[in-house]
Write an enzyme that holds these catalytic residues in place. Sequence first.
Site, mmCIF file in Angstrom:
data_model
loop_
_atom_site.group_PDB
_atom_site.id
_atom_site.type_symbol
_atom_site.label_atom_id
_atom_site.label_comp_id
_atom_site.label_asym_id
_atom_site.label_seq_id
_atom_site.Cartn_x
_atom_site.Cartn_y
_atom_site.Cartn_z
ATOM 1 N N GLU A 1 0.729 -0.989 0.088
ATOM 2 C CA GLU A 1 -0.089 0.185 0.003
ATOM 3 C C GLU A 1 0.940 1.145 -0.025
ATOM 4 O O GLU A 1 0.507 2.316 -0.749
ATOM 5 C CB GLU A 1 -0.923 -0.098 1.230
ATOM 6 C CG GLU A 1 -1.700 -1.320 1.192
ATOM 7 C CD GLU A 1 -1.334 -2.478 2.009
ATOM 8 O OE1 GLU A 1 -2.301 -3.086 2.765
ATOM 9 O OE2 GLU A 1 -0.125 -2.569 1.873
ATOM 10 N N THR B 1 18.777 -39.467 3.008
ATOM 11 C CA THR B 1 18.874 -38.871 1.696
ATOM 12 C C THR B 1 20.450 -38.213 1.823
ATOM 13 O O THR B 1 21.017 -38.283 0.784
ATOM 14 C CB THR B 1 17.794 -37.705 1.547
ATOM 15 O OG1 THR B 1 16.621 -38.473 1.342
ATOM 16 C CG2 THR B 1 18.290 -36.834 0.293
ATOM 17 N N TRP C 1 19.433 -39.535 -13.684
ATOM 18 C CA TRP C 1 18.396 -38.857 -13.572
ATOM 19 C C TRP C 1 17.077 -39.482 -13.517
ATOM 20 O O TRP C 1 16.896 -40.055 -14.885
ATOM 21 C CB TRP C 1 18.478 -37.385 -14.098
ATOM 22 C CG TRP C 1 19.420 -36.658 -13.333
ATOM 23 C CD1 TRP C 1 20.617 -36.284 -14.143
ATOM 24 C CD2 TRP C 1 19.408 -35.842 -12.325
ATOM 25 N NE1 TRP C 1 21.365 -35.375 -13.641
ATOM 26 C CE2 TRP C 1 20.806 -35.214 -12.379
ATOM 27 C CE3 TRP C 1 18.544 -35.706 -11.215
ATOM 28 C CZ2 TRP C 1 21.197 -34.409 -11.073
ATOM 29 C CZ3 TRP C 1 18.981 -34.773 -10.181
ATOM 30 C CH2 TRP C 1 20.329 -34.295 -10.202
ATOM 31 N N ARG D 1 11.414 -24.926 -4.676
ATOM 32 C CA ARG D 1 12.436 -24.567 -3.749
ATOM 33 C C ARG D 1 12.549 -23.310 -3.277
ATOM 34 O O ARG D 1 12.497 -22.881 -2.266
ATOM 35 C CB ARG D 1 13.783 -25.360 -4.006
ATOM 36 C CG ARG D 1 13.917 -26.904 -3.866
ATOM 37 C CD ARG D 1 15.347 -27.113 -4.105
ATOM 38 N NE ARG D 1 15.650 -28.402 -4.076
ATOM 39 C CZ ARG D 1 17.026 -29.129 -4.585
ATOM 40 N NH1 ARG D 1 17.921 -28.286 -4.409
ATOM 41 N NH2 ARG D 1 16.857 -30.242 -4.497
ATOM 42 N N THR E 1 11.690 -43.354 4.354
ATOM 43 C CA THR E 1 11.413 -43.155 5.539
ATOM 44 C C THR E 1 10.749 -41.865 6.169
ATOM 45 O O THR E 1 9.666 -41.945 6.829
ATOM 46 C CB THR E 1 12.979 -43.305 6.394
ATOM 47 O OG1 THR E 1 13.380 -44.620 6.102
ATOM 48 C CG2 THR E 1 12.655 -43.234 7.809
ATOM 49 N N CYS F 1 -0.650 0.104 7.656
ATOM 50 C CA CYS F 1 -1.207 0.561 6.152
ATOM 51 C C CYS F 1 -2.742 0.922 6.240
ATOM 52 O O CYS F 1 -2.754 1.930 5.441
ATOM 53 C CB CYS F 1 -0.928 -0.626 5.243
ATOM 54 S SG CYS F 1 0.689 -1.019 4.830
ATOM 55 N N THR G 1 11.790 -44.709 -6.761
ATOM 56 C CA THR G 1 12.661 -43.551 -6.594
ATOM 57 C C THR G 1 14.066 -43.582 -7.026
ATOM 58 O O THR G 1 14.759 -42.898 -7.149
ATOM 59 C CB THR G 1 12.401 -43.080 -5.332
ATOM 60 O OG1 THR G 1 12.815 -43.830 -4.290
ATOM 61 C CG2 THR G 1 10.993 -42.676 -5.041
#
Length: 360
Positions: free
Chosen positions: A55, A199, A173, A187, A295, A87, A164
């Site tokens: 604003e 991971t 990939w 992300r 997991t 505002c 996966t």
Amino acid sequence: MFTAADHAHMARALRLAERGLWTTTPNPRVGCVIVKAGEVVGEGWHVRAGEPHAEVHALRAAGDKARGATAYVTLEPCSHHGRTPPCAEALIDAGLARVVAAMTDPNPQVAGQGMQLLTLAGLRAEVGLLEAEACELNIGFISRMTRHRPWLRLKTASSLDGRTALANGASQWITGPAARADVQRWRARACAILTGIGTVRADDPRMNVREFDTPRQPLRVIVDSGLNTPPGSRILGANTLVVGIDPQRRAAIEASGAEVLLMAPGPDGRIDLPLLLAELARRGCNEIHAEAGATLNGALLRAGLVDEWLAYLAPVAMGNPARGLFDVPELTAMSACPRFKTQDLRQLGDDIRLTLRPAT
């Protein structure tokens, strides 16, 4: 109630708000358009916390033309003193005649008080125009304000048969460049990226935003009960939070510049995930982007913490010995299976992205 012109101006305000998609956290994404006699005389959007709100930018652009004008703002104008003045008061002082807000601010410090201030000052104050679109834009902020936890978005990349990685761990990939670039954008809009120790040890990922122009990097959060993250892991650094239970290896991790958060174990002896999300909300995280293995994926699913699922599917089959998406106990009835509804489906190169939310 609202005219076609009202809709067009609010749609423009929403597009402006989107410009803050990657920068406003922990604040909401807000856009504002000021219109007088059918002419846009000022525009603005909130860029980052601590800087002027949408604003204020729009009022500065409008100048004296703001008197008697209408302001279209994607979120109810604030009514409290935070890092910046209210505002609502700025709009009143500028002499506007009408303010249209897409939605009420879920922040308890505002929650209708901004619109009330405008009404008491004699302005015509209306709310609810393109409300659904405004809510989607700030779905994480709404979650943090109303549920006291961030909106958790789970990302998976798998073959068509739901795998996966190969049995030997190879996974690069599964999806193609277009899908991987899309992940970088998701992300970038998140406040934090959540992953697990499995991971980290298997892939040594950086879990940052790459190949995408962003002024900030999300906080990286590792769920690691035993603090087994190898000190040389690429994910470690000043913008990393390692969450554990066992304090014995704390010093080695902190030497990398990362922060260690020790938590009491949950009922299963592992990290209490709902409590962790509450802590991330306390730190101002609106949206969490989870990229993990079976997991942690399974634990999030079982705890009912998956608010949205970005499922990237590649046109490849990897076979039964390959690794799956979720580690969950055997289900013996279809009624016990977690169900999702499709919000969006689109093709990215040869791959498909399904955007899913829990069916309720």
